[in-house]
Scaffold this motif. Structure first.
Motif, PDB file in Angstrom:
ATOM      1  N   ILE A   1      -0.041  17.132   9.431  1.00 25.68           N
ATOM      2  CA  ILE A   1       0.234  16.570  10.755  1.00 25.68           C
ATOM      3  C   ILE A   1       0.313  17.699  11.779  1.00 25.68           C
ATOM      4  O   ILE A   1       0.586  18.844  11.431  1.00 25.68           O
TER       5      ILE A   1
ATOM      6  N   ARG B   1       0.362   8.602   9.653  1.00 31.37           N
ATOM      7  CA  ARG B   1      -0.434   8.721   8.423  1.00 31.37           C
ATOM      8  C   ARG B   1      -0.195   7.541   7.478  1.00 31.37           C
ATOM      9  O   ARG B   1      -0.797   7.476   6.412  1.00 31.37           O
ATOM     10  N   CYS B   2       0.688   6.634   7.877  1.00 35.96           N
ATOM     11  CA  CYS B   2       0.962   5.453   7.049  1.00 35.96           C
ATOM     12  C   CYS B   2      -0.329   4.666   6.825  1.00 35.96           C
ATOM     13  O   CYS B   2      -1.007   4.300   7.785  1.00 35.96           O
ATOM     14  N   PRO B   3      -0.694   4.405   5.570  1.00 33.06           N
ATOM     15  CA  PRO B   3      -1.976   3.738   5.303  1.00 33.06           C
ATOM     16  C   PRO B   3      -1.967   2.226   5.579  1.00 33.06           C
ATOM     17  O   PRO B   3      -3.023   1.619   5.663  1.00 33.06           O
TER      18      PRO B   3
ATOM     19  N   ILE C   1       4.177  11.602  13.412  1.00 31.00           N
ATOM     20  CA  ILE C   1       4.468  11.878  12.001  1.00 31.00           C
ATOM     21  C   ILE C   1       4.358  10.595  11.166  1.00 31.00           C
ATOM     22  O   ILE C   1       4.082  10.650   9.963  1.00 31.00           O
ATOM     23  N   ASN C   2       4.566   9.439  11.800  1.00 30.28           N
ATOM     24  CA  ASN C   2       4.444   8.158  11.068  1.00 30.28           C
ATOM     25  C   ASN C   2       3.003   7.655  11.018  1.00 30.28           C
ATOM     26  O   ASN C   2       2.719   6.664  10.348  1.00 30.28           O
TER      27      ASN C   2
ATOM     28  N   LEU D   1       6.413   5.285   1.890  1.00 29.33           N
ATOM     29  CA  LEU D   1       5.505   4.281   2.460  1.00 29.33           C
ATOM     30  C   LEU D   1       4.796   4.821   3.705  1.00 29.33           C
ATOM     31  O   LEU D   1       3.671   4.438   4.004  1.00 29.33           O
ATOM     32  N   LEU D   2       5.485   5.709   4.429  1.00 31.80           N
ATOM     33  CA  LEU D   2       4.920   6.275   5.653  1.00 31.80           C
ATOM     34  C   LEU D   2       4.118   7.544   5.374  1.00 31.80           C
ATOM     35  O   LEU D   2       3.631   8.187   6.305  1.00 31.80           O
ATOM     36  N   LYS D   3       3.994   7.889   4.107  1.00 29.08           N
ATOM     37  CA  LYS D   3       3.289   9.127   3.693  1.00 29.08           C
ATOM     38  C   LYS D   3       3.906  10.362   4.346  1.00 29.08           C
ATOM     39  O   LYS D   3       3.191  11.284   4.764  1.00 29.08           O
ATOM     40  N   ARG D   4       5.237  10.359   4.428  1.00 28.39           N
ATOM     41  CA  ARG D   4       5.928  11.528   4.972  1.00 28.39           C
ATOM     42  C   ARG D   4       6.639  12.261   3.851  1.00 28.39           C
ATOM     43  O   ARG D   4       7.146  11.652   2.919  1.00 28.39           O
TER      44      ARG D   4
END
Lengths: 329, 329
Positions: B8, B29-31, B26-27, A215-218
């Motif tokens: 990132i 990028r969450c859409p 790092i978080n 969900l966090l695109k990690r």
């Protein structure tokens, strides 16, 4: 419980604005000053989090379900709450707070969920990984104190994945420990063993923590590393790892563990070393000189940093069993 | 995942002082802007909590074990994380934030873990508790809107314990639902039923949350109450309960639910009522006039309070699906 023993002030008509002070009040009868302080800070932060996000009931319920699933996937060989702590940077933070390192000592890093207590003891020169697909790696290390004196008889736990990026415990049919050993440094502070070159691997991401990362695109990857944990009476417990410089995930570790001082360049075993250590010439070589901090140094530094942090917060605190509690209750 | 997709900025050498901003990065990028904001606040508060307490590794491990045991005791009929949320005041807080109540409407309270979805439907006059040891109680209620107009056809979930203080689901050999029902208000907004007088009871305290309460020297009791949950399209969902005034735990509810406006004094059924409702003269009588808030009123008030809270925090925010997110990302 006899209601007549209820000696806290009346709580009623609690609102967004007064609930926090009232929870503090009902918790204030806790006889342990440290637990009382930790709960006071915890409740304040949890409440402020809800107020600052205007947390909705459906988000709260999603969090309840998430935490429940994190707890329920835990087993003897899987600790999803540690993973959760790792991916939000809490593990790294707590290690940094609790194990402060003076300059020139070896830095710590996150423990992760894959240390076990069943690794076999190995003498110097032992082979800790039996994966035939692994690329052989001779590891030559020393362990010393901050004054440069060798530390003999330190217990060293070492663990790494196999060549596919899995720890032994991640196999359901694990026949016994592999890719791990417990060693002891010799009179010169030396320890050495035969392992395989570490590879990058994803943290377990088939559970709730993996879903969160998605969900966090990690990504869930950790750069290639080998774990080392040192125990020696009189010295601060050290959990650390050596990372391979140039790994594709070197600067995006899913659990924030990489430190410049823990990056190593692999060398190549020469003819002399091959003969001396009984390995093939041309195989990989990892060397490192670990430096442990004495308990006394660590305690002094921890307490100094704690009191400086408390002063910065403007709180009048004292130390209780080495940890901060309010000066006046 | 292809490492070339790691876009990132580099993360390395993370410390007590820089870990938080790097986890945010790092978080980032969450859409989903809402999840991103919630995570940003969560990570900040969790990290500040660790820094302000100088959380030790052994305390962290105790917390990991505690949360794991909370998750593992959860089952289809037990939700220990909701209990945990209840005893730290979070449940009350979230309900207050998400279901703001204009004056003259009925206040909400904590849902608790004992609502089920299998209660039987009952018509007006039905008996919801079959406990022969309970003290009979006739319950006569109305449900209206904030302008005083009756609300017909509202679905009302009602639940209470038996005379021993246990909900039906707390019995391992539960034959079926009891002490609960789903009703519907009639054309005049009336609903009435036969129940038993509520008694005080402890929340389940044989698990980790009970252990925590013990360490905090808190009792696990809730004052006598009966739950009511209202669903009616066009009106804000209302979870509330009526509490008996004068209960020994009236002002020390373990989960902070009691509100002055929800306290009731039980009356006594007179001869006329006994004949009309088919109950014994002299049995207990509980009456209440519930007032529901329209969805529109609730949404307006929720959004107004959210934006006022954000302004107070000095954050430039906008509403996204009714919840705050940063104005500029």
């Amino acid at each position: 419980m006899d209601p007549s023993q209820v000696d806290i002030p009346p709580l009623k008509d609690l609102t967004i604005d007064n609930i926090t002070e009232n929870v503090h009040m009902i918790n204030s009868r806790c006889p342990d000053p440290r637990l009382k302080y930790v709960m006071e800070r915890l409740v304040s932060h949890v409440h402020d989090f809800a107020r600052e996000t205007r947390l909705s009931t459906s988000e709260w319920m999603a969090a309840i379900r998430f935490l429940t699933s994190v707890g329920q996937i835990c087993s003897d060989v899987r600790q999803e709450f540690i993973l959760l702590s790792d991916v939000v940077g809490l593990s790294l933070l707590v290690d940094s707070i609790d194990h402060p390192k003076p300059s020139h000592s070896t830095e710590g890093t996150v423990l992760g969920p894959f240390h076990t207590h069943d690794a076999e003891h190995s003498s110097n020169g032992g082979t800790i990984s039996h994966d035939p697909d692994g690329s052989p790696c001779l590891v030559l290390c020393t362990v010393k104190d901050t004054a440069g004196a060798p530390i003999a008889g330190a217990k060293i736990d070492i663990w790494e994945t196999d060549s596919k990026g899995f720890y032994d415990v991640q196999y359901a049919d694990r026949p016994g420990p592999d890719g791990r050993a417990v060693m002891e440094s010799d009179g010169e502070g030396l320890f050495w063993f035969k392992a395989i070159v570490p590879v990058p691997y994803p943290i377990p991401h088939d559970g709730p923590v993996g879903k969160l990362l998605k969900l966090l695109k990690r990504h869930p990857y950790r750069p290639s590393h080998m774990y080392f944990m040192f125990d020696k009476p009189g010295y601060d417990h050290l959990i650390t790892a050596l990372y391979l410089r140039g790994d594709p995930y070197e600067t995006s570790d899913a659990v924030f563990g990489v430190k410049e001082s823990l990056l190593v360049d692999l060398g190549t075993v020469n003819a002399e070393q091959a003969a001396k250590y009984g390995v093939k010439e041309g195989s990989k070589l990892m060397t490192y000189d670990f430096v442990l901090v004495s308990d006394k140094e660590a305690t002094q530094l921890r307490e100094k940093e704690a009191m400086a942090a408390m002063e910065k917060l403007g709180r009048r605190m004292k130390l209780y069993q080495g940890l901060p509690v309010p000066e006046v209750d």
